[in-house]
Write an enzyme that holds these catalytic residues in place. Structure first.
Site, PDB file in Angstrom:
ATOM      1  CE1 TYR A 117       1.098  -8.361  44.478  1.00 23.16           C
ATOM      2  CE2 TYR A 117       2.457  -9.845  44.706  1.00 23.16           C
ATOM      3  CZ  TYR A 117       2.125  -8.817  44.379  1.00 23.16           C
ATOM      4  OH  TYR A 117       3.471  -8.204  43.982  1.00 23.16           O
ATOM      5  CE  LYS A 129       2.095  -8.917  40.553  1.00 24.33           C
ATOM      6  NZ  LYS A 129       2.261  -7.491  39.902  1.00 24.33           N
TER       7      LYS A 129
HETATM    8  P1  NAP Z   1       1.885   0.841  45.624  1.00 28.48           P
HETATM    9  O1  NAP Z   1       2.756   1.154  46.819  1.00 28.48           O
HETATM   10  O2  NAP Z   1       1.218   0.151  46.295  1.00 28.48           O
HETATM   11  O3  NAP Z   1       0.923   1.780  44.326  1.00 28.48           O
HETATM   12  C1  NAP Z   1       0.804   0.777  42.825  1.00 28.48           C
HETATM   13  C2  NAP Z   1       0.074   2.161  42.030  1.00 28.48           C
HETATM   14  O4  NAP Z   1      -0.853   1.120  41.309  1.00 28.48           O
HETATM   15  C3  NAP Z   1      -0.165   2.514  42.587  1.00 28.48           C
HETATM   16  O5  NAP Z   1       0.424   4.238  41.428  1.00 28.48           O
HETATM   17  C4  NAP Z   1      -1.763   2.719  42.044  1.00 28.48           C
HETATM   18  O6  NAP Z   1      -2.704   3.639  41.480  1.00 28.48           O
HETATM   19  C5  NAP Z   1      -1.935   1.824  41.340  1.00 28.48           C
HETATM   20  N1  NAP Z   1      -2.612   1.183  40.833  1.00 28.48           N
HETATM   21  C6  NAP Z   1      -3.754   0.187  41.687  1.00 28.48           C
HETATM   22  N2  NAP Z   1      -4.484  -0.174  40.694  1.00 28.48           N
HETATM   23  C7  NAP Z   1      -4.634   0.081  39.470  1.00 28.48           C
HETATM   24  C8  NAP Z   1      -5.551   0.872  38.767  1.00 28.48           C
HETATM   25  N3  NAP Z   1      -6.470  -0.327  38.838  1.00 28.48           N
HETATM   26  N4  NAP Z   1      -5.658   0.942  37.383  1.00 28.48           N
HETATM   27  C9  NAP Z   1      -4.126   1.499  37.357  1.00 28.48           C
HETATM   28  N5  NAP Z   1      -3.040   2.168  38.248  1.00 28.48           N
HETATM   29  C10 NAP Z   1      -3.521   1.410  39.436  1.00 28.48           C
HETATM   30  O7  NAP Z   1       2.937  -0.656  44.823  1.00 28.48           O
HETATM   31  P2  NAP Z   1       4.318  -0.875  44.722  1.00 28.48           P
HETATM   32  O8  NAP Z   1       4.690  -1.532  45.963  1.00 28.48           O
HETATM   33  O9  NAP Z   1       4.806   0.206  44.200  1.00 28.48           O
HETATM   34  O10 NAP Z   1       4.025  -2.427  43.716  1.00 28.48           O
HETATM   35  C11 NAP Z   1       3.549  -1.709  41.745  1.00 28.48           C
HETATM   36  C12 NAP Z   1       3.817  -3.146  41.761  1.00 28.48           C
HETATM   37  O11 NAP Z   1       4.788  -3.819  42.153  1.00 28.48           O
HETATM   38  C13 NAP Z   1       2.631  -3.685  41.244  1.00 28.48           C
HETATM   39  O12 NAP Z   1       2.627  -4.616  40.581  1.00 28.48           O
HETATM   40  C14 NAP Z   1       3.260  -4.890  42.609  1.00 28.48           C
HETATM   41  O13 NAP Z   1       2.721  -6.133  42.893  1.00 28.48           O
HETATM   42  C15 NAP Z   1       4.798  -5.268  42.324  1.00 28.48           C
HETATM   43  N6  NAP Z   1       5.497  -5.410  42.898  1.00 28.48           N
HETATM   44  C16 NAP Z   1       6.160  -5.130  44.370  1.00 28.48           C
HETATM   45  C17 NAP Z   1       6.754  -5.195  45.530  1.00 28.48           C
HETATM   46  C18 NAP Z   1       6.658  -5.024  46.765  1.00 28.48           C
HETATM   47  O14 NAP Z   1       7.125  -5.059  47.944  1.00 28.48           O
HETATM   48  N7  NAP Z   1       6.036  -3.424  47.117  1.00 28.48           N
HETATM   49  C19 NAP Z   1       7.652  -6.494  45.640  1.00 28.48           C
HETATM   50  C20 NAP Z   1       7.468  -7.350  44.054  1.00 28.48           C
HETATM   51  C21 NAP Z   1       6.296  -6.795  43.258  1.00 28.48           C
HETATM   52  P3  NAP Z   1      -3.535   4.864  42.899  1.00 28.48           P
HETATM   53  O15 NAP Z   1      -2.474   5.100  43.946  1.00 28.48           O
HETATM   54  O16 NAP Z   1      -3.701   6.168  41.727  1.00 28.48           O
HETATM   55  O17 NAP Z   1      -4.630   3.475  42.845  1.00 28.48           O
END
Ligand code: NAP
Length: 246
Positions: free
Chosen positions: A154, A158
């Site tokens: 990961y 990133k």
């Molecule tokens: P999340 O709650 O797990 O949601 C992930 C989203 O991505 C879901 O809508 C999922 O859709 C979609 N997704 C996953 N694989 C996909 C694919 N192959 N094609 C299209 N859609 C896909 O994640 P989140 O926490 O909101 O994170 C969103 C972004 O922010 C990510 O890039 C993550 O790395 C980044 N981020 C998160 C955090 C954190 O602490 N949460 C911190 C820093 C950065 P489906 O449900 O339809 O699969």
């Protein structure tokens, strides 16, 4: 503020992507809610936006599959025409100590978090360049800056976004369109729920503002980058992490 702009948010069925999609729509954008498998949740996001007098459509597509993204491009162009703003938000984790990480674990995270960014940026590149208000916004992470135990795959994806974004910013600059990265800290979503409680407590002790981010903490910054006021900012990484060191 974003009237007349069409924004595609990948992975917008829940979490940060959902928050970004709803916020952009609240501020006047027409929004495409991309999802991979959570159709019902994506339709809920569209319904929520429409109930607030906004405009949105849901479009299925696995960002890691180039053919899927080409199909998405055709579907979006048929329905709405070209987009102005692409938010590469879709991302996954498969956390393991590196010693236990398999090549499959590595490839799966690469395919979505970097491959998906390649596919979407490549397919929508002309839209963004030709827009009078073109914006590429890549959602990275503080983990790309700090590294994190159990997240070699990961973290590599990133960090990779920093070099990718900087390069696209240079290559797109002549058109006036911009490319920037947002690097959130730890945000209260399903992704954070997967982190064991004792690890969450350890992380919290390292956040000067003494709380995890809300989705709104991130979506407000995305709205700024998507908007007119950021037009002289390109190739940057915006840390939104409660003051964490990196
Ligand atoms: P999340 O709650 O797990 O949601 C992930 C989203 O991505 C879901 O809508 C999922 O859709 C979609 N997704 C996953 N694989 C996909 C694919 N192959 N094609 C299209 N859609 C896909 O994640 P989140 O926490 O909101 O994170 C969103 C972004 O922010 C990510 O890039 C993550 O790395 C980044 N981020 C998160 C955090 C954190 O602490 N949460 C911190 C820093 C950065 P489906 O449900 O339809 O699969």
């Amino acid at each position: 503020m974003l009237d007349g702009q069409t924004c595609l948010v990948t992975g917008a069925s829940r979490g940060i992507g959902r928050g970004i999609a709803e916020d952009l729509a609240t501020h006047g954008a027409t929004v495409v809610v991309n999802y991979r498998s959570s159709e019902k949740q994506a339709q809920d996001v569209v319904a929520e936006i429409e109930s607030n007098d906004g405009t949105a459509i849901a479009v299925q597509g696995d960002v890691s599959d180039y053919d899927d993204v080409e199909d998405m491009h055709a579907e979006i162009h048929d329905a709405l025409g070209p987009i102005d703003v692409l938010v590469n938000n879709a991302g996954i984790t498969i956390d393991k100590k590196f010693a236990n990480m398999t090549r499959e674990d590595w490839d799966a995270v690469m395919d979505v978090n970097l491959g998906g960014v390649f596919n979407c940026t490549h397919c929508f590149y002309d839209d963004i360049q030709e827009s009078e208000h073109g914006r590429l916004i890549n959602i990275s992470s503080v983990v790309g800056q700090q590294g994190n135990y159990g997240q070699a795959n990961y973290a590599a994806t990133k960090s990779g976004l920093f070099g990718f974004t900087r390069t696209i910013a240079l290559e797109m600059a002549h058109s006036g369109s911009t490319a920037n990265c947002i690097a959130p800290g730890f945000v209260k979503t399903d992704m954070l729920e997967e982190v064991p409680q004792r690890v969450q407590e350890k992380i919290l002790r390292e956040i000067p503002l003494d709380r995890f981010a809300t989705v709104e903490d991130i979506s407000g910054i995305v709205r700024f980058v998507a908007g007119e006021d950021s037009s002289y900012m390109t190739g940057q990484v915006l840390g939104v992490n409660g003051g964490m060191e990196w």
